[in-house]
Design a protein around this motif. Structure first.
Motif, PDB file in Angstrom:
ATOM      1  N   ILE A 107     -41.819  16.947  25.952  1.00 48.23           N
ATOM      2  CA  ILE A 107     -42.846  17.537  25.092  1.00 48.23           C
ATOM      3  C   ILE A 107     -42.820  16.765  23.782  1.00 48.23           C
ATOM      4  O   ILE A 107     -41.797  16.711  23.095  1.00 48.23           O
ATOM      5  CB  ILE A 107     -42.562  19.031  24.831  1.00 48.23           C
ATOM      6  N   ASP A 108     -43.945  16.130  23.451  1.00 42.89           N
ATOM      7  CA  ASP A 108     -44.082  15.396  22.197  1.00 42.89           C
ATOM      8  C   ASP A 108     -44.717  16.317  21.173  1.00 42.89           C
ATOM      9  O   ASP A 108     -45.648  17.054  21.487  1.00 42.89           O
ATOM     10  CB  ASP A 108     -44.978  14.171  22.396  1.00 42.89           C
ATOM     11  N   THR A 109     -44.225  16.272  19.938  1.00 43.88           N
ATOM     12  CA  THR A 109     -44.788  17.116  18.884  1.00 43.88           C
ATOM     13  C   THR A 109     -45.318  16.251  17.750  1.00 43.88           C
ATOM     14  O   THR A 109     -44.786  15.170  17.477  1.00 43.88           O
ATOM     15  CB  THR A 109     -43.758  18.115  18.337  1.00 43.88           C
ATOM     16  N   GLY A 110     -46.381  16.736  17.103  1.00 48.11           N
ATOM     17  CA  GLY A 110     -46.978  16.002  15.998  1.00 48.11           C
ATOM     18  C   GLY A 110     -47.690  16.931  15.030  1.00 48.11           C
ATOM     19  O   GLY A 110     -48.047  18.051  15.379  1.00 48.11           O
ATOM     20  N   TYR A 111     -47.900  16.424  13.819  1.00 47.35           N
ATOM     21  CA  TYR A 111     -48.541  17.173  12.742  1.00 47.35           C
ATOM     22  C   TYR A 111     -49.873  16.522  12.416  1.00 47.35           C
ATOM     23  O   TYR A 111     -49.966  15.302  12.258  1.00 47.35           O
ATOM     24  CB  TYR A 111     -47.638  17.167  11.503  1.00 47.35           C
ATOM     25  N   CYS A 112     -50.938  17.332  12.318  1.00 43.93           N
ATOM     26  CA  CYS A 112     -52.251  16.840  11.933  1.00 43.93           C
ATOM     27  C   CYS A 112     -52.439  17.090  10.435  1.00 43.93           C
ATOM     28  O   CYS A 112     -52.559  18.240  10.012  1.00 43.93           O
ATOM     29  CB  CYS A 112     -53.361  17.528  12.716  1.00 43.93           C
ATOM     30  N   PRO A 113     -52.476  16.033   9.612  1.00 43.71           N
ATOM     31  CA  PRO A 113     -52.668  16.239   8.178  1.00 43.71           C
ATOM     32  C   PRO A 113     -54.068  16.750   7.835  1.00 43.71           C
ATOM     33  O   PRO A 113     -54.260  17.392   6.809  1.00 43.71           O
ATOM     34  CB  PRO A 113     -52.415  14.867   7.567  1.00 43.71           C
ATOM     35  N   THR A 114     -55.040  16.516   8.691  1.00 46.05           N
ATOM     36  CA  THR A 114     -56.399  16.993   8.445  1.00 46.05           C
ATOM     37  C   THR A 114     -56.520  18.488   8.718  1.00 46.05           C
ATOM     38  O   THR A 114     -57.050  19.238   7.908  1.00 46.05           O
ATOM     39  CB  THR A 114     -57.411  16.221   9.320  1.00 46.05           C
ATOM     40  N   CYS A 115     -56.008  18.934   9.859  1.00 44.25           N
ATOM     41  CA  CYS A 115     -56.094  20.348  10.253  1.00 44.25           C
ATOM     42  C   CYS A 115     -54.914  21.175   9.729  1.00 44.25           C
ATOM     43  O   CYS A 115     -54.937  22.395   9.812  1.00 44.25           O
ATOM     44  CB  CYS A 115     -56.140  20.465  11.772  1.00 44.25           C
ATOM     45  N   SER A 116     -53.870  20.523   9.257  1.00 40.66           N
ATOM     46  CA  SER A 116     -52.644  21.187   8.779  1.00 40.66           C
ATOM     47  C   SER A 116     -52.010  22.033   9.876  1.00 40.66           C
ATOM     48  O   SER A 116     -51.563  23.154   9.617  1.00 40.66           O
ATOM     49  CB  SER A 116     -52.921  22.048   7.542  1.00 40.66           C
ATOM     50  N   ARG A 117     -51.960  21.496  11.080  1.00 41.69           N
ATOM     51  CA  ARG A 117     -51.363  22.235  12.188  1.00 41.69           C
ATOM     52  C   ARG A 117     -50.391  21.353  12.948  1.00 41.69           C
ATOM     53  O   ARG A 117     -50.521  20.134  12.960  1.00 41.69           O
ATOM     54  CB  ARG A 117     -52.444  22.736  13.132  1.00 41.69           C
ATOM     55  N   LEU A 118     -49.424  21.996  13.591  1.00 37.37           N
ATOM     56  CA  LEU A 118     -48.473  21.312  14.450  1.00 37.37           C
ATOM     57  C   LEU A 118     -48.880  21.530  15.905  1.00 37.37           C
ATOM     58  O   LEU A 118     -49.264  22.635  16.287  1.00 37.37           O
ATOM     59  CB  LEU A 118     -47.062  21.873  14.242  1.00 37.37           C
ATOM     60  N   PHE A 119     -48.783  20.466  16.689  1.00 36.53           N
ATOM     61  CA  PHE A 119     -49.145  20.548  18.103  1.00 36.53           C
ATOM     62  C   PHE A 119     -48.054  19.950  18.960  1.00 36.53           C
ATOM     63  O   PHE A 119     -47.289  19.101  18.517  1.00 36.53           O
ATOM     64  CB  PHE A 119     -50.451  19.780  18.370  1.00 36.53           C
ATOM     65  N   GLU A 120     -48.018  20.421  20.194  1.00 31.75           N
ATOM     66  CA  GLU A 120     -47.139  19.815  21.187  1.00 31.75           C
ATOM     67  C   GLU A 120     -47.997  19.378  22.365  1.00 31.75           C
ATOM     68  O   GLU A 120     -49.020  19.989  22.654  1.00 31.75           O
ATOM     69  CB  GLU A 120     -46.044  20.772  21.634  1.00 31.75           C
ATOM     70  N   ARG A 121     -47.572  18.305  23.005  1.00 31.89           N
ATOM     71  CA  ARG A 121     -48.265  17.812  24.189  1.00 31.89           C
ATOM     72  C   ARG A 121     -47.241  17.651  25.298  1.00 31.89           C
ATOM     73  O   ARG A 121     -46.219  16.981  25.127  1.00 31.89           O
ATOM     74  CB  ARG A 121     -48.916  16.466  23.930  1.00 31.89           C
ATOM     75  N   ILE A 122     -47.520  18.286  26.423  1.00 31.82           N
ATOM     76  CA  ILE A 122     -46.674  18.121  27.595  1.00 31.82           C
ATOM     77  C   ILE A 122     -47.063  16.796  28.242  1.00 31.82           C
ATOM     78  O   ILE A 122     -48.210  16.612  28.638  1.00 31.82           O
ATOM     79  CB  ILE A 122     -46.838  19.295  28.576  1.00 31.82           C
ATOM     80  N   ARG A 123     -46.143  15.866  28.313  1.00 30.21           N
ATOM     81  CA  ARG A 123     -46.456  14.538  28.822  1.00 30.21           C
ATOM     82  C   ARG A 123     -47.011  14.556  30.240  1.00 30.21           C
ATOM     83  O   ARG A 123     -47.941  13.832  30.565  1.00 30.21           O
ATOM     84  CB  ARG A 123     -45.226  13.635  28.789  1.00 30.21           C
ATOM     85  N   GLN A 124     -46.406  15.366  31.080  1.00 29.94           N
ATOM     86  CA  GLN A 124     -46.794  15.373  32.495  1.00 29.94           C
ATOM     87  C   GLN A 124     -48.246  15.798  32.699  1.00 29.94           C
ATOM     88  O   GLN A 124     -48.944  15.245  33.532  1.00 29.94           O
ATOM     89  CB  GLN A 124     -45.861  16.295  33.283  1.00 29.94           C
ATOM     90  N   THR A 125     -48.710  16.764  31.917  1.00 29.02           N
ATOM     91  CA  THR A 125     -50.070  17.272  32.106  1.00 29.02           C
ATOM     92  C   THR A 125     -51.048  16.764  31.050  1.00 29.02           C
ATOM     93  O   THR A 125     -52.255  16.833  31.249  1.00 29.02           O
ATOM     94  CB  THR A 125     -50.082  18.811  32.060  1.00 29.02           C
TER      95      THR A 125
END
Length: 108
Positions: free
Chosen positions: A32-50
């Motif tokens: 699971i990769d996680t990242g921060y959007c400076p525009t939306c001010s939100r944190l997201f995770e992405r499941i690599r497999q899907t």
């Protein structure tokens, strides 16, 4: 050594600031990769497999030591709870999370 994954905000399509990759073994979700959007001010995770993106409950990382920031305090402002976080080693690395909007703001 693997390269840093390229992550895109599912809301504004902007580039996410990579935070960390977590591997879930039980249950067997995978990476699971996680990242921060400076525009939306939100944190997201992405499941690599899907390739699916979701808001994440993982806290942001300190930009200096790359360790998760810790709870510091809670304040009420404009009828919404604002939760403060900071790095234990680098107290100038501060974040605020607005619970009602799920927004993270990096404080300088």
């Amino acid at each position: 050594m693997t390269s840093t994954p390229s992550l895109t905000c599912p809301h504004c399509i902007g580039k996410l600031e990579y935070q960390v990759t977590i591997e879930m073994l039980d249950p067997p979700i995978g990476k699971i990769d996680t990242g921060y959007c400076p525009t939306c001010s939100r944190l997201f995770e992405r499941i690599r497999q899907t390739g699916a993106y979701e808001s994440t409950l993982w806290p942001p990382l300190c930009r200096l030591c790359r360790q998760p920031v810790s709870f510091a305090d809670v304040s009420a402002g404009d009828a919404q709870d604002i939760v403060g976080y900071h790095c234990r080693e680098h107290p100038d690395e501060r974040w605020e999370w607005t619970r009602s909007t799920d927004r993270w703001t990096r404080r300088r």
